[in-house]
Design an enzyme around this catalytic site. Structure first.
Site, PDB file in Angstrom:
ATOM      1  N   HIS A   1      -9.707   1.420  -0.550  1.00 22.29           N
ATOM      2  CA  HIS A   1      -9.565   2.097   0.739  1.00 22.29           C
ATOM      3  C   HIS A   1     -10.919   2.104   1.444  1.00 22.29           C
ATOM      4  CE1 HIS A   1      -5.804   3.589  -0.906  1.00 22.29           C
ATOM      5  NE2 HIS A   1      -5.560   4.357   0.145  1.00 22.29           N
TER       6      HIS A   1
ATOM      7  N   HIS B   1       1.285   4.936  -2.316  1.00 25.77           N
ATOM      8  CA  HIS B   1       0.842   5.824  -3.406  1.00 25.77           C
ATOM      9  C   HIS B   1       2.078   6.427  -4.047  1.00 25.77           C
ATOM     10  CE1 HIS B   1      -3.425   5.866  -2.010  1.00 25.77           C
ATOM     11  NE2 HIS B   1      -2.834   5.536  -0.869  1.00 25.77           N
TER      12      HIS B   1
ATOM     13  N   GLU C   1     -10.950   3.607   7.139  1.00 25.45           N
ATOM     14  CA  GLU C   1      -9.926   4.549   7.620  1.00 25.45           C
ATOM     15  C   GLU C   1     -10.678   5.735   8.231  1.00 25.45           C
ATOM     16  OE1 GLU C   1      -7.835   6.593   4.506  1.00 25.45           O
ATOM     17  OE2 GLU C   1      -6.145   7.180   5.767  1.00 25.45           O
TER      18      GLU C   1
ATOM     19  N   HIS D   1       0.849  -1.205   0.000  1.00 22.33           N
ATOM     20  CA  HIS D   1       0.000   0.000   0.000  1.00 22.33           C
ATOM     21  C   HIS D   1       0.878   1.246   0.000  1.00 22.33           C
ATOM     22  CE1 HIS D   1      -4.023   1.852   1.209  1.00 22.33           C
ATOM     23  NE2 HIS D   1      -3.174   2.875   1.220  1.00 22.33           N
TER      24      HIS D   1
HETATM   25  N1  HPA Z   1      -6.385   7.543   2.216  1.00 24.14           N
HETATM   26  C1  HPA Z   1      -7.133   7.950   1.194  1.00 24.14           C
HETATM   27  N2  HPA Z   1      -6.617   8.481   0.107  1.00 24.14           N
HETATM   28  C2  HPA Z   1      -5.306   8.607   0.004  1.00 24.14           C
HETATM   29  C3  HPA Z   1      -4.485   8.196   1.032  1.00 24.14           C
HETATM   30  C4  HPA Z   1      -5.051   7.612   2.195  1.00 24.14           C
HETATM   31  O1  HPA Z   1      -4.390   7.216   3.154  1.00 24.14           O
HETATM   32  N3  HPA Z   1      -3.224   8.444   0.615  1.00 24.14           N
HETATM   33  C5  HPA Z   1      -3.301   8.982  -0.615  1.00 24.14           C
HETATM   34  N4  HPA Z   1      -4.570   9.085  -0.994  1.00 24.14           N
HETATM   35 ZN    ZN Z   2      -3.647   4.902   0.943  1.00 19.37          ZN
END
Ligand code: HPA
Ligand code: ZN
Length: 332
Positions: free
Chosen positions: A195, A17, A198, A15
């Site tokens: 995602h 980006h 979170e 994970h």
């Molecule tokens: N969450 C959601 N979007 C994102 C994240 C993340 O941790 N990092 C980069 N884009």
């Molecule tokens: Zn992420």
């Protein structure tokens, strides 16, 4: 005092980006070259400055305005892989966003992808790190854009582009708004992650599993608020891409000690460990491991087992998986 974990431990990171892994100095240099004024996104020590998750997304997108062509992405990929290789990572998957690489246009995306791939191949030859790409829709850009992103993914699926996912603001829209994109990606042979859990609670994780039928969840940690869901994750072997340092930096949890990763693992959920956007969160996998060892007493054997689980859940071909599992398990 817990011993530090061997920094050279071979690691798998699922994970990450690509744009979010850009060192701030790299973005500053691009901004200078192109005369783009983004000084507001940096703090006085030169790091990225943001107040909360939503501001983080704005700063992230401002940084991405400096990435204006395939050559920038080639340089970015090399810079990011150099840092990961230095962190002991032998296998990485990176989220790639056609939205930030040509605005979702397929012909432009192909050119960016060519440059990213060439950099990945160079890094594999010179640094011994293997990369795969997971194309990512941006949730707050809306369902229409997610369909274009899925088409870019479906058109470029292969031995390098192996996954499809969604990131961005979890509070924007509902997973059912993105079923077309995920169905399209699945039918093209891509493996799926999203995602969730979170900024949304357990209901967000459930809806993501029900509507998008993913095999992995990015974060997923707030599933801990519903033990029936935790049981479902464990039973169905849904893999969580957990990024503890990201969650602490963004204030999802106040500290590593209060992070639910150990409780999820105790309940037999498959957890893997990643850094998400390492320079934004002042982290590396080494730092994550040391902090988790200090918080939960995890040992090198725990991290070896977590890395082996990550490699088993990797979106790669079987020969690559077997080769890197050997490295991770110390059988090579
Ligand atoms: N969450 C959601 N979007 C994102 C994240 C993340 O941790 N990092 C980069 N884009
Ligand atoms: Zn992420």
């Amino acid at each position: 005092m817990t011993d530090r974990i061997d920094p050279a431990l071979p690691k798998a990171e699922l994970h990450l980006h690509l744009e979010g892994a850009a060192p701030p100095a790299f973005i500053r240099a691009l901004a200078r070259e192109k005369s783009i004024d983004i000084h507001k996104i940096f703090d006085e020590s030169g790091g990225y400055a943001y107040r909360d998750f939503w501001h983080f997304l704005e700063v992230y997108e401002a940084a991405c305005t400096t990435l204006q062509g395939p050559e920038d992405l080639r340089r970015l990929t090399l810079a990011v892989l150099e840092d990961r290789a230095e962190d002991g990572v032998v296998y990485a998957e990176t989220f790639l966003s056609p939205d930030f690489c040509g605005g979702g246009d397929l012909a432009a995306w192909r050119e960016y992808l060519h440059a990213i791939r060439e950099a990945a191949e160079q890094a594999e030859r010179t640094m011994g790190i293997t990369l795969r790409g997971c194309i990512t829709a941006i949730r707050h850009f809306g369902p229409e854009k997610s369909r274009r992103t899925a088409l870019c993914a479906a058109e470029t699926v292969g031995d390098f582009i192996t996954g499809f996912g969604i990131a961005g603001d979890e509070k924007a829209g509902h997973p059912r708004d993105f079923t077309w994109a995920f169905d399209c990606a699945r039918e093209a042979g891509l493996r799926l992650t999203a995602h969730a859990g979170e900024w949304g609670g357990p209901e967000s994780v459930r809806a993501t599993l029900d509507h998008l039928k993913v095999e992995r969840i990015g974060h997923g940690v707030r599933a801990i608020e519903d033990l029936a869901l935790v049981e479902r994750l464990a039973e169905d072997r849904v893999v969580l891409e957990v990024c503890p340092g990201s969650n602490v930096a963004l204030g999802v949890y106040p500290s590593f000690a209060r992070h639910p990763v150990a409780r999820l693992r105790d309940r037999e959920v498959v957890v893997t460990l990643s850094t998400d956007d390492p320079p934004f969160f002042h982290t590396t996998l080494r730092r994550e491991y040391d902090a988790l060892a200090a918080a939960f007493g995890w040992t090198e054997d725990d991290f070896r087992a977590i890395n082996a689980d990550a490699m088993r859940a990797a979106f790669c071909d079987e020969a690559t998986r077997e080769r890197l599992l050997k490295t991770i398990e110390g059988r090579a």
